[in-house]
Scaffold this motif. Structure first.
Motif, mmCIF file in Angstrom:
data_model
loop_
_atom_site.group_PDB
_atom_site.id
_atom_site.type_symbol
_atom_site.label_atom_id
_atom_site.label_comp_id
_atom_site.label_asym_id
_atom_site.label_seq_id
_atom_site.Cartn_x
_atom_site.Cartn_y
_atom_site.Cartn_z
ATOM 1 N N GLU A 90 0.836 -1.204 0.000
ATOM 2 C CA GLU A 90 0.000 0.000 0.000
ATOM 3 C C GLU A 90 0.870 1.254 0.000
ATOM 4 O O GLU A 90 1.846 1.326 0.742
ATOM 5 C CB GLU A 90 -0.863 0.024 1.272
ATOM 6 C CG GLU A 90 -1.850 -1.122 1.418
ATOM 7 C CD GLU A 90 -3.176 -0.833 0.721
ATOM 8 O OE1 GLU A 90 -3.381 0.317 0.329
ATOM 9 O OE2 GLU A 90 -3.971 -1.778 0.577
ATOM 10 N N ARG A 91 0.508 2.214 -0.815
ATOM 11 C CA ARG A 91 1.149 3.534 -0.837
ATOM 12 C C ARG A 91 2.641 3.494 -1.163
ATOM 13 O O ARG A 91 3.341 4.481 -0.985
ATOM 14 C CB ARG A 91 0.961 4.241 0.511
ATOM 15 C CG ARG A 91 -0.465 4.674 0.755
ATOM 16 C CD ARG A 91 -0.666 5.183 2.155
ATOM 17 N NE ARG A 91 -1.953 5.853 2.239
ATOM 18 C CZ ARG A 91 -2.139 7.144 1.957
ATOM 19 N NH1 ARG A 91 -1.135 7.884 1.576
ATOM 20 N NH2 ARG A 91 -3.335 7.665 2.048
ATOM 21 N N GLU A 92 3.118 2.371 -1.616
ATOM 22 C CA GLU A 92 4.536 2.286 -1.953
ATOM 23 C C GLU A 92 4.808 2.830 -3.345
ATOM 24 O O GLU A 92 3.933 2.836 -4.209
ATOM 25 C CB GLU A 92 5.003 0.827 -1.903
ATOM 26 C CG GLU A 92 5.608 0.425 -0.574
ATOM 27 C CD GLU A 92 6.480 -0.796 -0.734
ATOM 28 O OE1 GLU A 92 7.669 -0.715 -0.392
ATOM 29 O OE2 GLU A 92 5.982 -1.835 -1.213
ATOM 30 N N VAL A 93 6.028 3.277 -3.571
ATOM 31 C CA VAL A 93 6.495 3.584 -4.918
ATOM 32 C C VAL A 93 7.662 2.647 -5.194
ATOM 33 O O VAL A 93 8.724 2.781 -4.600
ATOM 34 C CB VAL A 93 6.973 5.043 -5.049
ATOM 35 C CG1 VAL A 93 7.473 5.300 -6.465
ATOM 36 C CG2 VAL A 93 5.845 5.995 -4.700
ATOM 37 N N VAL A 94 7.407 1.660 -6.028
ATOM 38 C CA VAL A 94 8.420 0.649 -6.286
ATOM 39 C C VAL A 94 8.932 0.826 -7.709
ATOM 40 O O VAL A 94 8.148 1.022 -8.640
ATOM 41 C CB VAL A 94 7.833 -0.769 -6.098
ATOM 42 C CG1 VAL A 94 8.851 -1.825 -6.484
ATOM 43 C CG2 VAL A 94 7.375 -0.962 -4.663
ATOM 44 N N CYS A 95 10.258 0.785 -7.855
ATOM 45 C CA CYS A 95 10.837 0.935 -9.187
ATOM 46 C C CYS A 95 11.418 -0.384 -9.664
ATOM 47 O O CYS A 95 12.087 -1.091 -8.907
ATOM 48 C CB CYS A 95 11.965 1.959 -9.163
ATOM 49 S SG CYS A 95 11.355 3.625 -9.311
ATOM 50 N N LEU A 96 11.123 -0.689 -10.914
ATOM 51 C CA LEU A 96 11.704 -1.861 -11.546
ATOM 52 C C LEU A 96 12.719 -1.326 -12.549
ATOM 53 O O LEU A 96 12.350 -0.723 -13.553
ATOM 54 C CB LEU A 96 10.603 -2.657 -12.241
ATOM 55 C CG LEU A 96 10.995 -3.949 -12.946
ATOM 56 C CD1 LEU A 96 11.572 -4.954 -11.958
ATOM 57 C CD2 LEU A 96 9.783 -4.543 -13.644
ATOM 58 N N VAL A 97 14.002 -1.505 -12.215
ATOM 59 C CA VAL A 97 15.040 -0.892 -13.033
ATOM 60 C C VAL A 97 15.756 -1.965 -13.841
ATOM 61 O O VAL A 97 16.037 -3.053 -13.331
ATOM 62 C CB VAL A 97 16.062 -0.148 -12.140
ATOM 63 C CG1 VAL A 97 17.040 0.647 -13.000
ATOM 64 C CG2 VAL A 97 15.344 0.768 -11.178
ATOM 65 N N GLY A 98 16.032 -1.655 -15.079
ATOM 66 C CA GLY A 98 16.768 -2.603 -15.912
ATOM 67 C C GLY A 98 17.036 -1.996 -17.264
ATOM 68 O O GLY A 98 16.398 -1.017 -17.655
ATOM 69 N N ARG A 99 17.963 -2.585 -17.974
ATOM 70 C CA ARG A 99 18.301 -2.055 -19.282
ATOM 71 C C ARG A 99 17.193 -2.377 -20.292
ATOM 72 O O ARG A 99 16.305 -3.183 -20.012
ATOM 73 C CB ARG A 99 19.611 -2.684 -19.769
ATOM 74 C CG ARG A 99 20.767 -2.278 -18.900
ATOM 75 C CD ARG A 99 22.045 -2.693 -19.533
ATOM 76 N NE ARG A 99 22.244 -4.128 -19.495
ATOM 77 C CZ ARG A 99 23.425 -4.712 -19.677
ATOM 78 N NH1 ARG A 99 24.476 -3.978 -19.923
ATOM 79 N NH2 ARG A 99 23.527 -6.014 -19.629
ATOM 80 N N ASN A 100 17.297 -1.784 -21.455
ATOM 81 C CA ASN A 100 16.326 -2.109 -22.503
ATOM 82 C C ASN A 100 16.391 -3.592 -22.823
ATOM 83 O O ASN A 100 17.473 -4.141 -22.974
ATOM 84 C CB ASN A 100 16.637 -1.303 -23.773
ATOM 85 C CG ASN A 100 16.252 0.153 -23.605
ATOM 86 O OD1 ASN A 100 15.391 0.472 -22.781
ATOM 87 N ND2 ASN A 100 16.896 1.017 -24.352
ATOM 88 N N GLY A 101 15.230 -4.219 -22.879
ATOM 89 C CA GLY A 101 15.197 -5.640 -23.201
ATOM 90 C C GLY A 101 15.387 -6.535 -22.007
ATOM 91 O O GLY A 101 15.424 -7.760 -22.140
ATOM 92 N N ALA A 102 15.480 -5.951 -20.822
ATOM 93 C CA ALA A 102 15.700 -6.777 -19.636
ATOM 94 C C ALA A 102 14.433 -7.497 -19.194
ATOM 95 O O ALA A 102 14.492 -8.515 -18.512
ATOM 96 C CB ALA A 102 16.238 -5.919 -18.498
ATOM 97 N N GLY A 103 13.278 -6.971 -19.584
ATOM 98 C CA GLY A 103 12.015 -7.624 -19.219
ATOM 99 C C GLY A 103 11.073 -6.758 -18.401
ATOM 100 O O GLY A 103 10.111 -7.253 -17.833
ATOM 101 N N LYS A 104 11.327 -5.452 -18.374
ATOM 102 C CA LYS A 104 10.474 -4.558 -17.571
ATOM 103 C C LYS A 104 9.068 -4.489 -18.145
ATOM 104 O O LYS A 104 8.075 -4.722 -17.447
ATOM 105 C CB LYS A 104 11.063 -3.141 -17.527
ATOM 106 C CG LYS A 104 12.477 -3.059 -17.004
ATOM 107 C CD LYS A 104 12.947 -1.622 -16.952
ATOM 108 C CE LYS A 104 12.997 -0.941 -18.305
ATOM 109 N NZ LYS A 104 14.078 -1.405 -19.192
ATOM 110 N N THR A 105 9.001 -4.151 -19.427
ATOM 111 C CA THR A 105 7.683 -4.018 -20.044
ATOM 112 C C THR A 105 6.950 -5.353 -20.046
ATOM 113 O O THR A 105 5.734 -5.409 -19.817
ATOM 114 C CB THR A 105 7.815 -3.474 -21.482
ATOM 115 O OG1 THR A 105 8.458 -2.202 -21.425
ATOM 116 C CG2 THR A 105 6.467 -3.332 -22.144
ATOM 117 N N THR A 106 7.702 -6.424 -20.270
ATOM 118 C CA THR A 106 7.091 -7.754 -20.246
ATOM 119 C C THR A 106 6.460 -8.026 -18.878
ATOM 120 O O THR A 106 5.354 -8.567 -18.790
ATOM 121 C CB THR A 106 8.145 -8.831 -20.565
ATOM 122 O OG1 THR A 106 8.734 -8.521 -21.818
ATOM 123 C CG2 THR A 106 7.518 -10.210 -20.634
ATOM 124 N N THR A 107 7.156 -7.627 -17.814
ATOM 125 C CA THR A 107 6.611 -7.816 -16.475
ATOM 126 C C THR A 107 5.283 -7.066 -16.321
ATOM 127 O O THR A 107 4.291 -7.622 -15.847
ATOM 128 C CB THR A 107 7.618 -7.306 -15.408
ATOM 129 O OG1 THR A 107 8.866 -7.938 -15.638
ATOM 130 C CG2 THR A 107 7.127 -7.599 -14.012
#
Lengths: 348, 233
Positions: free
Chosen positions: B26-43
C-alpha cells in the motif's frame, strides 16, 4: 440532396465547422422534402433505395468507420431484413409495416448474435473473410431451400400498410411508392440517423473509437474489446435489417442476389466512395452510387468497369472519400495517418 | 497489494522472464530498473494479463489474476500507462481522460476522478479540446498517466514515465507522480536509468535478462558496484 459536409469524427472539434455543415444538412433535408413536388417519379423511385441503403450504411459505418472492422458480408443482414418483409406479408399475414420493421430488426439481431460472437474474435482480413463466408453461406441457403425461400426465384412482397393508414391500391403502386412510402422511408432514415448520431457520440461510441485506434490500450483502460465489437456488430446488423426491409417494397420482390457477395461489395464501395471517416459520408456515397450507376447504365452496360476505375481512384487519391474532398481538408485525418505508422497495430 | 511469485513468461518459445518475484505494498512507490530488453515491459504486460504465464502466480488484493482478461484486471483497479505515446489520437484530450470514468464506473464519482487527473497535470486542462495528435511527447506521457489515474485505480503501473522527455518537462511529470502517491495510490514504475528513479521511491528491484538480481532500498543499490555497472545509465 447530396448530404451535408460535416466531416468531423469528433463532436467537440466540430464546433467550428458545424455551422456550414448544419446548413448543408438543412438544405439536404429540405430538398428531400420538396423533391416529390418537382422531381419526376423515375428519380423519386431512385431515392427509395437511397433511403434504404442510407440506413444500411449508417450501421455498416459504425463497424467500418467507428470500430475499424471491415465486413464483406453485410448484405446478409440486408437480405434477412428484405426476406422478413416478404415472409411477413405473404405467409404471416402481417400488414403493419411498423411491426414488419421491428420484426426485421429483431430477426437481424438474432441472426447476427452468433455470427458476430464468432467473427469479432478475429480482426482485419480474417474478420472480413469470415463475414464473407457467412454471407455466402446464407446465399446458398436461400438458393437451396426452395420450399422456404423460393430459391433463385425469390419471394414477392405483398400488400402492407404504413401507420395503419396508407396502402398501395392496385394499379397505384408507383404513386404509393413515390408518395406516402417516400416520406415514410425518409422519416425512418432521419430517425435512425439521429439515433446513430447519438450512439457514436455516447461513451459507447467513444469506446468503439478507442478500440479502432488501439485495441490493446483500450483493454488497459477496462474496455472489453470483444464485447464492444460484438455490440457494434449487432447494432450494424439491426440497421442493415431495417434498411433491407425498406428495400423490399421498392422492388416488390426479394431474391438471393440481395445477399450475394458483390452486393456486400457494393455496400463497402458506397462507404469508401462517401468517406468512412465522416458520419454522413456513407449517405453521400449511397446517393452518388445510386444515381451514378443509373446514369452510366443508361450510356454503357459496363458500369462495373467504370466503378472499378472510380474505386481505384478513390483509394489512391481520396482515401477519405467524397466527403473528405468536399470538406477540403488538406491531408488525411490524423488517426488515418497514424494507422499507417507502425505504432498502434497490435491485433487483439 | 500486488505480489508476483516465481513468474515465468515465454514469448514464442524464448524465455523472457525467469522466476520473477516482486511485491508492491500500500502507498509504496516501487521501481523496476533494468536495461532495454531486460524484461520490464514484459513484467508489466504480464501483470495486465496481456501475456500468459508459464509458471508462477500474480495476486492483486488477494485475488489471483491468472486467466483474467486485461479489461477485468484494469477494472480491479490497476491503471496502466504504457510506454510511448499511448493515447488515442482521434479522441480529444478531454475524451482521453474521461473514457476511463466510463469503462470503470463505481468508486468515486466521475467529475472527481477527472479533476484529480487534471490536478495532477494541470497543463492538460488547457488542452482538453485538442486532439491527441497535437500534443508534445511529454504532454502525451502526462495524458497517458492522467488517463490511467481517471480509472480511479488502487495502483498505477507506469512504464518509463521519463523516457524521451526533455529535461524541462521532467519536473512536471515527477511532481505529478508525487501528487499521485500523496493521494494514496501505490505505484510500480519501470525505469531504465537509475538516475531517473525518483526520491520518493521506497523500494527498488533490478532486473537483468529476465531475472531479478537485486531487491532493496534505493540507497543500497548505489553501494553495489556490480549492479551499478549494469544500470549505471
Amino acid at each position: 440532396m447530396a448530404g451535408p459536409a460535416v466531416a468531423q469524427t469528433s463532436p467537440r472539434a466540430g464546433a467550428r465547422a458545424f455551422a456550414p455543415g448544419a446548413w448543408v444538412l438543412a438544405l439536404a433535408v429540405l430538398a428531400v422534402l420538396v423533391a416529390p413536388l418537382v422531381v419526376s417519379p423515375y428519380y423519386l423511385t431512385k431515392m427509395l433505395p437511397f433511403f434504404a441503403y442510407g440506413v444500411v450504411l449508417l450501421g455498416l459505418n459504425l463497424l467500418v468507420g467507428y470500430t475499424g472492422l471491415l465486413s464483406f458480408g453485410h448484405a446478409l443482414f440486408l437480405g434477412v431484413g428484405a426476406y422478413t418483409v416478404s415472409v411477413a406479408t405473404t405467409r404471416l399475414e402481417i400488414r403493419s409495416f411498423e411491426v414488419i420493421l421491428l420484426l426485421a430488426a429483431l430477426t437481424a439481431a438474432i441472426v447476427a448474435a452468433p455470427i458476430g460472437a464468432l467473427c469479432v474474435r478475429y480482426v482485419k482480413i480474417y474478420f472480413g473473410m469470415l463475414t464473407l463466408a457467412f454471407g455466402m453461406l446464407f446465399y446458398s441457403f436461400l438458393i437451396k431451400f426452395y420450399a422456404v425461400t423460393g430459391g433463385d426465384q425469390g419471394l414477392r412482397v405483398a400488400q402492407h400498410s404504413l401507420l395503419g393508414l396508407f396502402e398501395a391500391r392496385s394499379g397505384e403502386r408507383v404513386r404509393f411508392l413515390t408518395g406516402q412510402f417516400y416520406y415514410y422511408a425518409a422519416a425512418v432514415l432521419a430517425i435512425l440517423a439521429l439515433v446513430m448520431w447519438r450512439i457514436v457520440r455516447s461513451p459507447f461510441g467513444l469506446c468503439l473509437r478507442s478500440i479502432r485506434d488501439n485495441p490493446e490500450k483500450a483493454e488497459y483502460l477496462g474496455v472489453s474489446v470483444r464485447r464492444h465489437r460484438w455490440y457494434a456488430f449487432m447494432l450494424s446488423a439491426v440497421y442493415a435489417g431495417i434498411g433491407g426491409a425498406l428495400l423490399g417494397p421498392v422492388t416488390g420482390q426479394v431474391d438471393p442476389t440481395l445477399v450475394y457477395w458483390t452486393h456486400s461489395g457494393n455496400l463497402v464501395f458506397m462507404v469508401l466512395l462517401g468517406g468512412f471517416t465522416s458520419f454522413f459520408g456513407p449517405l453521400l456515397g449511397a446517393f452518388v452510387f445510386i444515381f451514378l450507376q443509373d446514369q452510366i447504365m443508361s450510356v454503357v452496360p459496363y458500369w462495373r468497369l467504370v466503378f472499378g476505375a472510380i474505386l481505384a481512384a478513390i483509394v489512391i487519391f481520396a482515401p477519405t472519400g467524397l466527403m473528405g474532398l468536399l470538406s477540403q481538408r488538406p491531408t488525411l485525418p490524423r488517426w488515418a495517418v497514424l494507422r499507417q505508422a507502425p505504432g498502434p497495430e497490435h491485433a487483439n | 497489494m500486488l505480489t508476483l511469485r516465481d513468474v515465468d513468461v515465454s514469448i514464442q518459445a524464448s524465455e523472457i522472464l525467469r522466476r520473477v518475484s516482486l511485491e508492491v505494498g500500500e502507498r509504496e512507490v516501487v521501481c523496476l530498473v533494468g536495461r532495454n530488453g531486460a524484461g520490464k515491459t514484459t513484467t508489466l504486460r504480464a501483470i495486465m494479463g496481456y501475456l500468459r504465464l508459464r509458471a508462477g502466480t500474480i495476486e492483486f488484493l488477494g485475488r489471483n489474476l491468472a486467466g483474467l482478461p486485461t479489461h477485468q484486471i484494469a477494472n480491479l483497479g490497476i491503471g496502466y500507462a504504457p510506454e510511448g505515446s499511448a493515447i488515442f489520437p482521434d479522441l480529444t484530450v478531454g475524451e482521453n481522460v474521461e473514457i476511463s470514468t466510463w469503462t470503470r464506473p463505481g468508486g468515486r464519482p466521475a467529475p472527481e476522478r477527472v479533476d484529480l487527473a487534471y490536478a495532477t497535470f494541470p497543463v492538460l486542462r488547457t488542452y482538453a479540446r485538442r486532439k491527441g495528435t497535437q500534443m508534445s511527447g511529454g504532454e502525451r506521457k502526462m495524458l497517458s498517466i492522467a488517463r490511467a489515474l481517471a480509472l480511479d485505480p488502487r495502483m498505477l503501473l507506469l512504464d518509463e514515465p521519463f523516457e524521451g522527455l526533455s529535461p524541462a518537462i521532467i519536473p512536471a511529470v515527477s511532481r505529478g507522480i508525487a501528487t499521485i502517491t500523496e493521494a494514496g495510490h501505490a505505484i510500480l514504475m519501470a525505469e531504465s536509468n537509475i538516475h531517473h528513479v525518483p526520491e520518493i521511491a521506497t523500494r527498488l528491484y533490478v532486473i537483468e535478462r529476465g531475472e531479478i538480481i537485486f531487491a532493496g532500498r534505493p540507497a543500497d543499490v548505489r553501494r553495489d558496484p556490480a549492479v551499478l555497472r549494469i544500470i549505471g545509465g
